[in-house]
Design a protein around this motif. Sequence first.
Motif, PDB file in Angstrom:
ATOM      1  N   TYR A   1       0.857  -1.190   0.000  1.00 30.05           N
ATOM      2  CA  TYR A   1       0.000   0.000   0.000  1.00 30.05           C
ATOM      3  C   TYR A   1       0.891   1.237   0.000  1.00 30.05           C
ATOM      4  N   ARG A   2       0.628   2.163  -0.936  1.00 25.78           N
ATOM      5  CA  ARG A   2       1.387   3.411  -1.004  1.00 25.78           C
ATOM      6  C   ARG A   2       0.670   4.482  -0.191  1.00 25.78           C
ATOM      7  N   TYR A   3       1.360   4.970   0.816  1.00 26.41           N
ATOM      8  CA  TYR A   3       0.755   6.005   1.655  1.00 26.41           C
ATOM      9  C   TYR A   3       0.608   7.291   0.838  1.00 26.41           C
ATOM     10  N   PRO A   4      -0.567   7.947   0.908  1.00 23.50           N
ATOM     11  CA  PRO A   4      -0.793   9.147   0.082  1.00 23.50           C
ATOM     12  C   PRO A   4       0.039  10.340   0.557  1.00 23.50           C
ATOM     13  N   THR A   5       1.041  10.693  -0.250  1.00 31.23           N
ATOM     14  CA  THR A   5       1.903  11.838   0.092  1.00 31.23           C
ATOM     15  C   THR A   5       1.938  12.880  -1.022  1.00 31.23           C
ATOM     16  N   ALA A   6       1.088  12.722  -2.039  1.00 31.87           N
ATOM     17  CA  ALA A   6       1.095  13.671  -3.162  1.00 31.87           C
ATOM     18  C   ALA A   6       0.794  15.087  -2.673  1.00 31.87           C
ATOM     19  N   ASP A   7       1.588  16.045  -3.157  1.00 34.76           N
ATOM     20  CA  ASP A   7       1.425  17.462  -2.806  1.00 34.76           C
ATOM     21  C   ASP A   7       1.559  17.711  -1.307  1.00 34.76           C
ATOM     22  N   LYS A   8       2.197  16.787  -0.610  1.00 35.12           N
ATOM     23  CA  LYS A   8       2.395  16.963   0.830  1.00 35.12           C
ATOM     24  C   LYS A   8       3.860  16.698   1.167  1.00 35.12           C
ATOM     25  N   GLU A   9       4.280  17.231   2.275  1.00 31.09           N
ATOM     26  CA  GLU A   9       5.631  16.986   2.755  1.00 31.09           C
ATOM     27  C   GLU A   9       5.565  16.379   4.147  1.00 31.09           C
ATOM     28  N   ILE A  10       6.572  15.566   4.429  1.00 26.89           N
ATOM     29  CA  ILE A  10       6.629  14.900   5.730  1.00 26.89           C
ATOM     30  C   ILE A  10       7.407  15.787   6.698  1.00 26.89           C
ATOM     31  N   GLN A  11       6.797  16.030   7.816  1.00 26.58           N
ATOM     32  CA  GLN A  11       7.415  16.887   8.821  1.00 26.58           C
ATOM     33  C   GLN A  11       8.553  16.140   9.515  1.00 26.58           C
ATOM     34  N   THR A  12       9.682  16.789   9.666  1.00 32.84           N
ATOM     35  CA  THR A  12      10.744  16.194  10.472  1.00 32.84           C
ATOM     36  C   THR A  12      10.230  16.035  11.901  1.00 32.84           C
ATOM     37  N   GLY A  13      10.395  14.837  12.455  1.00 34.89           N
ATOM     38  CA  GLY A  13       9.835  14.547  13.771  1.00 34.89           C
ATOM     39  C   GLY A  13       8.474  13.886  13.694  1.00 34.89           C
ATOM     40  N   ALA A  14       7.969  13.647  12.459  1.00 36.12           N
ATOM     41  CA  ALA A  14       6.682  12.961  12.302  1.00 36.12           C
ATOM     42  C   ALA A  14       6.776  11.548  12.874  1.00 36.12           C
ATOM     43  N   GLN A  15       5.620  11.012  13.283  1.00 38.18           N
ATOM     44  CA  GLN A  15       5.567   9.685  13.892  1.00 38.18           C
ATOM     45  C   GLN A  15       5.201   8.638  12.832  1.00 38.18           C
ATOM     46  N   LEU A  16       6.041   7.626  12.721  1.00 38.57           N
ATOM     47  CA  LEU A  16       5.775   6.493  11.829  1.00 38.57           C
ATOM     48  C   LEU A  16       5.424   5.285  12.689  1.00 38.57           C
ATOM     49  N   THR A  17       4.254   4.706  12.443  1.00 37.94           N
ATOM     50  CA  THR A  17       3.828   3.513  13.172  1.00 37.94           C
ATOM     51  C   THR A  17       3.751   2.336  12.209  1.00 37.94           C
ATOM     52  N   VAL A  18       4.540   1.306  12.490  1.00 41.44           N
ATOM     53  CA  VAL A  18       4.521   0.075  11.695  1.00 41.44           C
ATOM     54  C   VAL A  18       3.991  -1.030  12.599  1.00 41.44           C
ATOM     55  N   ARG A  19       2.829  -1.534  12.278  1.00 39.12           N
ATOM     56  CA  ARG A  19       2.181  -2.525  13.134  1.00 39.12           C
ATOM     57  C   ARG A  19       2.776  -3.924  12.928  1.00 39.12           C
ATOM     58  N   ASP A  20       2.431  -4.812  13.870  1.00 42.12           N
ATOM     59  CA  ASP A  20       2.841  -6.210  13.718  1.00 42.12           C
ATOM     60  C   ASP A  20       2.355  -6.730  12.367  1.00 42.12           C
TER      61      ASP A  20
END
Length: 325
Positions: free
Chosen positions: A25-44
């Motif tokens: 699954y591609r996370y929708p990031t079009a026309d958006k930027e990822i904030q430094t310090g953003a939280q990434l959650t990867v589930r089991d």
Amino acid sequence: MFDLFKKQFIDVIEWTESTNGVLSYRYPTADKEIQTGAQLTVRDSQMALFVNEGNVADVFSPGRYELSTKTLPILTSLLNWDKAFKSPFKSEVYFFSTREQLDQRWGTQQAITVRDKEFGVIRLRAFGTFAYRVEEPTTFHQKVSGTREKYTTAELDGQLRSIITTGIATTLGEAKTPFLDMAANQTKLSEALKESLDHSFWDYGLKLTSFLVQSVTLPEELQQYLDKQSSMNLVGDLKKYAQFQAADAISAAAENPGGMGMLAVGMNASGVIGQAFGQGLSGDSGAKQEDPFVILEKLQTLMEKGVLSKEEFEAKKAEVLKRIS
């Protein structure tokens, strides 16, 4: 205007699987930027992959991460970030489901041709089930799913069926064990095929976790041969079987007055069992031994006249039967 500007930045990145059968699954990031310090959650049963302009960067296993130059070392290197970099950044983020995809069906729609060392060229059909999971997301992304928004098991099904069909033909054609020996034991056949298919699945970043053969359909003439072979295995050593049958018949006849005479007639009429008795009595090939039927008839007569007790008769009968068993 401030709210619109705020929406251009991503503070939380996560994926909740809403349906079965989704592999990436591609996370929708079009026309958006990822904030430094953003939280990434990867589930089991998930993994995440960052990609920058087609270049695979950092891979994340299950856990919770704060995105920074420390947790994104490969992306930092690709973009030449300074260690103190704090600005928002662009990157594609892909999630992969590493859950086992169970009860996947496989089958040969058309009969496949297999060259067997014992029977030559044969045609057969087979079907069963298998299970797999995404094991190496980088390889799977580069060779299979690519930049698609979502990639499912249904889209991969045709390719895996082709791999399995080719693997069956190759494995059985190169096998040192005759095919019929393997077909009679589907557990061993399943293990042999799984071993041969492991590498092909791994080439796509997949791990084949199980492979089961549920049915093999042979040409009619080979199926008849296999049935006959199974029957022969049940009988085993025919010579010993005939001797056992003969000894059992003598024991039963000895229990009934007059039964020995009828048994002798029947035994003489049976070439196979008669031969087995002859071999069973030939302890000394140079000496002719008395017919066991005659001995048992005499013993029974002595018991009926009271010369021998029931216990003595049984003991003598056992001695005679022991000689021919």
